[in-house]
Motif scaffolding. Structure first.
Motif, short mmCIF file in Angstrom:
data_model
loop_
_atom_site.label_atom_id
_atom_site.label_comp_id
_atom_site.label_asym_id
_atom_site.label_seq_id
_atom_site.Cartn_x
_atom_site.Cartn_y
_atom_site.Cartn_z
N ALA A 139 0.57 -0.97 -0.21
CA ALA A 139 0.02 -0.02 0.16
C ALA A 139 1.23 1.18 -0.21
O ALA A 139 2.72 0.54 -0.20
N ASN A 140 0.38 2.35 0.43
CA ASN A 140 0.97 3.81 0.36
C ASN A 140 1.52 4.85 -1.40
O ASN A 140 1.94 5.61 -0.71
N TYR A 141 0.54 3.66 -2.07
CA TYR A 141 1.48 4.28 -3.23
C TYR A 141 0.48 4.30 -4.48
O TYR A 141 0.28 3.00 -4.44
N VAL A 142 -0.04 4.86 -4.90
CA VAL A 142 -0.27 4.98 -6.32
C VAL A 142 -0.14 5.43 -7.69
O VAL A 142 0.23 6.53 -8.02
N LYS A 143 0.12 4.17 -8.61
CA LYS A 143 0.85 4.39 -10.00
C LYS A 143 0.24 4.46 -10.56
O LYS A 143 -0.94 3.62 -11.23
N LEU A 144 0.02 5.95 -12.07
CA LEU A 144 -0.83 5.79 -12.44
C LEU A 144 0.35 5.82 -13.90
O LEU A 144 0.68 6.88 -14.60
N GLY A 145 -0.75 5.47 -14.81
CA GLY A 145 0.40 4.87 -15.94
C GLY A 145 0.13 6.09 -17.20
O GLY A 145 -1.10 5.89 -17.04
N PHE A 163 -6.65 17.01 -4.74
CA PHE A 163 -6.81 15.55 -5.13
C PHE A 163 -4.92 14.57 -4.14
O PHE A 163 -5.71 13.81 -3.74
N PRO A 164 -4.06 15.26 -4.43
CA PRO A 164 -2.93 14.65 -3.45
C PRO A 164 -3.21 14.63 -2.07
O PRO A 164 -3.00 13.43 -1.69
N LEU A 165 -4.02 15.26 -1.72
CA LEU A 165 -4.16 15.44 0.06
C LEU A 165 -5.35 14.52 0.11
O LEU A 165 -5.37 14.07 1.59
N VAL A 166 -6.27 14.90 -0.57
CA VAL A 166 -7.15 13.38 -0.31
C VAL A 166 -6.87 12.08 -0.18
O VAL A 166 -7.31 11.65 0.53
N LEU A 167 -5.54 11.65 -1.15
CA LEU A 167 -4.43 10.52 -1.43
C LEU A 167 -4.19 10.25 0.40
O LEU A 167 -4.01 9.12 0.60
N LYS A 168 -3.55 11.08 0.92
CA LYS A 168 -3.63 11.48 2.16
C LYS A 168 -4.09 11.41 2.84
O LYS A 168 -3.83 10.26 3.80
N ARG A 169 -4.69 12.27 2.78
CA ARG A 169 -6.76 11.67 4.13
C ARG A 169 -7.09 11.03 4.30
O ARG A 169 -7.05 10.33 5.17
N GLY A 194 -5.53 7.71 3.53
CA GLY A 194 -4.22 6.45 3.85
C GLY A 194 -3.54 6.08 2.99
O GLY A 194 -2.94 5.48 3.13
N ILE A 195 -3.54 6.27 1.69
CA ILE A 195 -3.63 5.79 0.43
C ILE A 195 -2.17 5.98 0.08
O ILE A 195 -1.68 4.76 -0.28
#
Length: 567
Positions: A31-37, A261-267, A269-270
């Motif tokens: 977990a804890n990262y998202v990769k968008l190609g 969007f990036p802050l929501v990913l942190k909010r 826990g993604i």
């Protein structure tokens, strides 16, 4: 026997617990990262962009008889797909580091052709608008005219049929009435971009699906009026949000920031930290990626160096855009190094721009160094295509470390034997570095520490990912030697100096390196280094399945032994 059975059941329950804990730990490690190609497309507009298109200059005669040079296929787009709302409506957006708001096209946009509003499934992309240097204004969206359209609660603008030209079904629209989870806050949204396109609508929240993730309570705007064919996923600094720095903010008291969007990913826990990495790959590559919350060490060579963001805008206490200090600029060709300047200049890293914009005198220095001359007739630096040395590189010094960018990235072909240099002069003493530079750099944006980490991009890399999650500081990155020596005030650009005396590598990064000294003309050797980390994510994932098997085997072995003892 009753005691024995109870003990056996307890042990079997313990074995089940062994397996479940191991599975949870394995899931956590991934977990804890998202990769968008994304696919890399080029074209005049997103509607006509393709993977194989390349910028090319064409001559054509105007009505007054004069010839004019036009660059076609000059805009870059990086596509991704979003599902929006409870009904999972599919829309296309353009990921952009140069803005900070997510907005999507509403289903009642008057700029759509009649009968072309639907929610077709398409990829989502990043748009890179391109302008002539004298027309380019990266902050033009800050100006607002109420005549552009309606307010959040007012009536909608009537658009003449001749202006209703968008085929909106091609990239999808969002009907708020079809999503039971959409919540409008009845406040107005407006943004205008450097290419003149605008979006006007209403703020709200809903569920967003991207790359297999479902994220609830995401703030975005629904543009009920826009002349852009697709929306935008802005992932820039919160200070650049239109609620904080947009034209509708009339006073500091009204300004505010929200979780984009990036802050929501942190909010949720993604990801652990509001940071991401951008890899555009080579100029000819058809794919690239943005990695939220992590660094991929396989995508760069040498050392990853960190430099601070700087603030060149008055009225703001900290940076709101990705500007850094360029400490020097040079050329390298046939093992000969030439330093053009060591004057500190603000440089905006803008994935929303295709070409590069330099102060006029510095652009002229570069052009002379590569054999190009300015054509007042066409408004570009031009050169004979046959005279281009493909080994020539433009060398950027960001404070004791160098990023090399091939000259061929900046060359635009014409239909004849003359080529255009994709470096455009502009007034003022600042630089805009678009995709022609960013394809050569691996860039980590740390939005919490207000820092950028840079390394030479490993373009064309085909190896396995080597991902490190960003939990505090950027893994394996070290402060640049001139980290604290940043731009402060504008100064005249002086020639000369020497950017080719640098230290490459750092013991802090478990890397090897060499120190090379040369004059402004001479030879140099570039050293590369190998970074290592004992906590890299892919290593953890590779090891843990084996660890799970061993641990399960130990549990089973222990149970079998104790069962034998009971019996």
């Amino acid at each position: 026997m009753k005691v024995k059975c109870t003990g056996l059941l307890t042990l079997l329950a313990g074995l089940a617990s062994c397996a479940s804990v191991t599975k949870a730990e394995l899931e956590d490690s991934r977990a804890n990262y998202v990769k968008l190609g994304f696919d890399k497309l080029k074209g005049n507009t997103f509607s006509d962009a393709t993977k194989h298109a390349k910028p090319i200059a064409k001559l054509h005669k105007r009505d007054d008889g004069y010839e004019e040079m036009t660059i076609v296929n000059q805009q870059s787009f990086y596509s991704v797909e979003l599902g929006v709302g409870s009904s999972d409506q599919n829309v296309t957006v353009l990921v952009d580091t140069g803005s900070s708001d997510l907005w999507i096209m509403g289903s009642n946009n008057p700029y759509c052709k009649a009968g072309t509003v639907s929610n077709n499934k398409r990829r989502v992309g990043i748009r890179h608008p391109e302008k002539r240097a004298e027309d380019f204004d990266p902050f033009s969206w800050l100006t607002f005219s109420s005549s552009e359209g309606s307010t959040a609660t007012g009536t909608q603008t009537i658009v003449p049929s001749a202006s209703a030209t968008l085929t909106c079904s091609q990239y999808g629209t969002f009907a708020t009435s079809s999503s039971s989870s959409f919540q409008s806050n009845d406040t107005e949204f407006y943004i205008q971009y450097g290419d003149g396109t605008f979006a006007l609508g209403t703020w709200g929240t809903d569920t967003i699906k991207v790359d297999g993730l479902e994220i609830s309570n995401v703030s975005f705007a629904v543009a009920n009026e826009t002349d852009s064919s697709v929306g935008v996923l802005g992932i820039g600094l919160p200070g650049l949000e239109t609620t904080n720095s947009g034209s509708l903010v009339t006073s500091a008291r009204d300004a505010y920031e929200y979780e984009n969007f990036p802050l929501v990913l942190k909010r949720d826990g993604i990801i652990n930290r509001n940071a991401y990495s951008l890899f555009l790959n080579s100029s000819d590559a058809q794919t690239g990626s943005v990695l939220f919350g992590a660094v991929d060490h396989s995508k760069y060579t040498g050392t990853l160096y960190t430099i601070p963001l700087i603030n060149t805008l008055s009225g703001y206490s900290e940076p709101i855009q990705f500007e850094v200090t360029l400490q020097g600029l040079g050329l390298q060709a046939n093992d000969t190094n030439t330093t053009l300047t060591t004057t500190k200049i603000p440089a905006l890293l803008d994935s929303g721009t295709t070409l590069a914009y330099f102060p006029s005198n510095l652009a002229t220095m570069i052009a002379r160094g590569v054999g190009a001359t300015y054509s007042s007739l066409y408004g570009y630096y031009m050169m004979s295509c046959s005279d281009i040395d493909t080994s020539t590189e433009i060398i950027y010094d960001f404070g004791g470390f160098l990023i090399a960018s091939p000259l061929e990235n900046y060359i635009i072909q014409t239909s004849g034997s003359t080529c255009i240099l994709g470096i455009l002069p502009q007034s003022g003493n600042s630089i805009i570095l678009g995709d022609t530079f960013l394809t050569s750099a691996y860039v980590v944006y740390d939005l919490e520490n207000l820092e950028i980490s840079l390394a030479q991009a490993n373009v064309g890399s085909t190896g396995s990912d080597n991902i490190d999650v960003i939990s505090s500081s950027v893994p394996s990155a070290v402060k640049a030697p001139a980290y604290s020596s940043t731009w402060s005030t504008s100064a005249s650009i002086a020639t000369g100096g020497n950017i080719f005396t640098v230290t490459v590598g750092s013991s802090q990064n478990n890397s090897s390196g060499t120190t090379t000294t040369s004059g402004s003309s001479g030879t140099t050797t570039r050293a590369t280094s190998t970074t290592t980390s004992s906590t890299r994510q892919n290593l953890a994932i590779a090891i843990q399945p084996s660890w799970q098997f061993v641990w399960t085997g130990l549990c089973m072995s222990t149970v079998v032994s104790i069962i034998s003892w009971f019996l």
